[in-house]
Scaffold this active site. Structure first.
Site, short mmCIF file in Angstrom:
data_model
loop_
_atom_site.label_atom_id
_atom_site.label_comp_id
_atom_site.label_asym_id
_atom_site.label_seq_id
_atom_site.Cartn_x
_atom_site.Cartn_y
_atom_site.Cartn_z
N ARG A 230 -83.81 2.03 -52.17
CA ARG A 230 -85.14 1.44 -52.02
C ARG A 230 -85.58 1.60 -50.57
O ARG A 230 -84.79 2.04 -49.73
CB ARG A 230 -85.11 -0.05 -52.36
CG ARG A 230 -84.03 -0.80 -51.58
CD ARG A 230 -84.09 -2.30 -51.76
NE ARG A 230 -82.90 -2.98 -51.33
CZ ARG A 230 -82.55 -3.21 -50.07
NH1 ARG A 230 -83.32 -2.79 -49.10
NH2 ARG A 230 -81.43 -3.85 -49.78
N LYS B 226 -70.95 -0.91 -57.05
CA LYS B 226 -70.19 -0.49 -55.88
C LYS B 226 -68.98 0.36 -56.24
O LYS B 226 -68.60 1.28 -55.49
CB LYS B 226 -69.74 -1.72 -55.08
CG LYS B 226 -70.89 -2.62 -54.62
CD LYS B 226 -71.86 -1.89 -53.71
CE LYS B 226 -72.92 -2.82 -53.14
NZ LYS B 226 -73.83 -3.36 -54.14
N GLU C 299 -60.92 -3.11 -50.46
CA GLU C 299 -60.67 -2.03 -49.52
C GLU C 299 -60.18 -2.59 -48.20
O GLU C 299 -60.26 -3.80 -47.95
CB GLU C 299 -61.94 -1.19 -49.31
CG GLU C 299 -63.10 -1.92 -48.68
CD GLU C 299 -64.39 -1.11 -48.67
OE1 GLU C 299 -64.49 -0.14 -49.45
OE2 GLU C 299 -65.29 -1.46 -47.89
N HIS D 252 -73.59 -11.56 -43.12
CA HIS D 252 -73.91 -10.27 -43.72
C HIS D 252 -75.41 -10.05 -43.92
O HIS D 252 -75.81 -9.11 -44.61
CB HIS D 252 -73.17 -10.09 -45.05
CG HIS D 252 -71.69 -10.29 -44.94
ND1 HIS D 252 -70.85 -9.39 -44.33
CD2 HIS D 252 -70.89 -11.33 -45.33
CE1 HIS D 252 -69.60 -9.84 -44.36
NE2 HIS D 252 -69.61 -11.01 -44.97
#
Length: 458
Positions: free
Chosen positions: A292, A116, A200, A235
């Site tokens: 993917r 990430k 963030e 999530h």
């Protein structure tokens, strides 16, 4: 074109790849664990090889066994599906070194987007919009605390090597960033073998919007519109739709141009998904890229009238994209519901034998599944039983069709989340298209609201 493809996966996605290969005249080899010997992908493939016991680590994640199966059966390509080894650059490299084609992006793409922090740096270089945050991996809780105070609360800590919500923690004003950093890092280490973290700004009312990308080996790249993936629990996506109710044609064009420019700059190949976070004002920010095929790819297929698995295989074989960006226009509206083997109230897994099964049908209804009567849902793998996709000329029609299809779906012998999916489709916020990633929590908190008279059309 390839002669024989090994599918390094199981369940509905393995079956989906087999069907695409058969239409392309390509032979298939299924791999399976001992407990999956009776699965449909094993029955429908041209050949099948047992690669180990029930444990994923000893079977579907067993690189040596998978490569051996491919070599013994004379395969010239391997399709990883999604999950398992699909985004593992080491596996992709081994496939290439063994003289076979990995049906997916190049290993260097998997490495770049799989971390990430590196992906965020790439996004910054490529002009993709980013939320304020750390410019690299956090070295300590003290650094995390300092950056949080600099950019302002709330903030979110994320695992650099992870996904699926693991190693992800939100800290609001007054929260203990240092302690949360340690907790998140420990969780990430346990889940991914890498405790690296970044940070963030956190958006309180976000929508999860993703853009489908397709790129050939000759520098041509296009996008196939967006999918709205904001109906999530912890999530994990539950319901997806396309087009997004929050994205205008102008915004779709803008997001597409930004994403395509970034893909061209890095020389991306094959299919992938650029994921954005959209705030309450319609501003969007790059989150990550999935290298993917996505679970929710059927939504895009029904909206744009193409087969993404066939396209993915053809791109890996070196064929050129046949469509231009100008020719890609949404034709329908589509919604996908993930039917999981889980308690609809507690969401606890519910493995077992399906004693009765009837799936919905009719115009505008598609079911991607490996389930059948007497099929045993195993406790060792993901709880996904089926993907129910409905589409129509408008969002209203697609929603009505989905509600009808959910009522028709019968799965006996195990518990499923079908009752909860019906609650989502009946919720006023979803019906109106005014929802974000908090919707599931709101429904579970008892804030579900029935649609008003006249809302939702037929």
């Amino acid at each position: 074109m390839f002669k024989k493809v090994l599918i390094a996966n199981r369940g509905e996605i393995a079956l989906r790849v087999i069907r695409a290969c058969r239409e392309l005249g390509v032979q298939t080899v299924a791999v399976h664990s001992t407990v999956d010997a009776e699965s449909l992908h094993v029955q429908f493939a041209d050949e099948a090889v047992c690669i180990g016991p029930a444990s994923s680590k000893e079977s579907y994640l067993n690189v040596r066994a998978i490569i051996a199966a491919a070599e013994v059966t004379g395969c010239d390509a391997i399709h990883p599906g999604y999950g398992f080894l699909s985004e593992n650059p080491g596996f992709a490299e081994v496939v290439g070194k063994c003289g076979m084609k990995f049906i997916g992006p190049r290993p260097e793409m998997l490495k770049l987007m799989g971390n990430k922090v590196q992906a965020r740096a790439f996004a910054e270089r490529s002009g993709l919009p980013l939320l304020p945050g750390a410019r690299g991996i956090l070295q300590s809780g003290d650094e995390a605390d300092s950056i949080a105070r600099e950019i302002g609360f709330p903030v979110i800590l994320k695992a650099a090597a992870g996904g699926g919500g693991r190693g992800m923690k939100i800290v609001r004003e007054g929260g203990d960033v240092r302690r949360t950093f340690e907790q998140a890092s420990t969780e990430a280490q346990a889940a991914f073998g890498d405790g690296s973290m970044y940070l963030e700004r956190y958006v309180e009312e976000p929508r999860h919007i993703e853009l489908q990308i397709a790129a050939d080996e000759h520098g041509n790249v296009l996008h196939l519109g967006e999918r709205e993936c904001s109906v999530q629990r912890r999530h994990q996506k539950i319901v997806e739709e396309s087009p997004s109710p929050a994205v205008t044609p102008e915004l779709r064009r803008e997001m597409g141009e930004v994403a395509l420019s970034a893909m061209r700059s890095v020389g991306y190949n094959n299919v992938g998904t650029v994921e954005f976070l959209m705030d309450e004002r319609g501003r969007y920010y790059f989150m990550e890229m999935n290298t993917r095929i996505q679970v929710e790819h059927p939504v895009t297929e029904q909206v744009y009238g193409l087969d993404l698995l066939r396209l993915q295989i053809r791109l890996a074989a070196g064929e050129r994209l046949e469509r231009s960006q100008e020719s890609v226009q949404p034709r329908f509206h589509a919604i996908e519901c993930r039917v999981n083997a889980e308690d609809p109230v507690t969401f606890a897994p519910s493995p077992g034998v399906i004693t009765g099964y009837h799936q919905p049908g009719g115009y505008g209804v598609r079911v991607d599944t490996m389930a059948y009567e007497h099929y045993k849902v195993q406790p060792y793998y993901d709880s996904l039983v089926a993907k129910l996709i409905c589409w129509g000329d408008s969002r209203e029609v697609a929603m009505q069709r989905m509600r009808r299809a959910l009522d028709e779906y019968v799965v006996e012998g195990i518990k499923t989340n079908l009752p909860f999916l019906r609650r989502v489709l009946a919720d006023e916020r979803f019906r109106a298209g005014r929802y974000d990633t908090r919707l599931v929590d709101q429904i579970l908190a008892g804030e579900s609201r029935a649609p008003q008279a006249g809302v939702g059309g037929a």
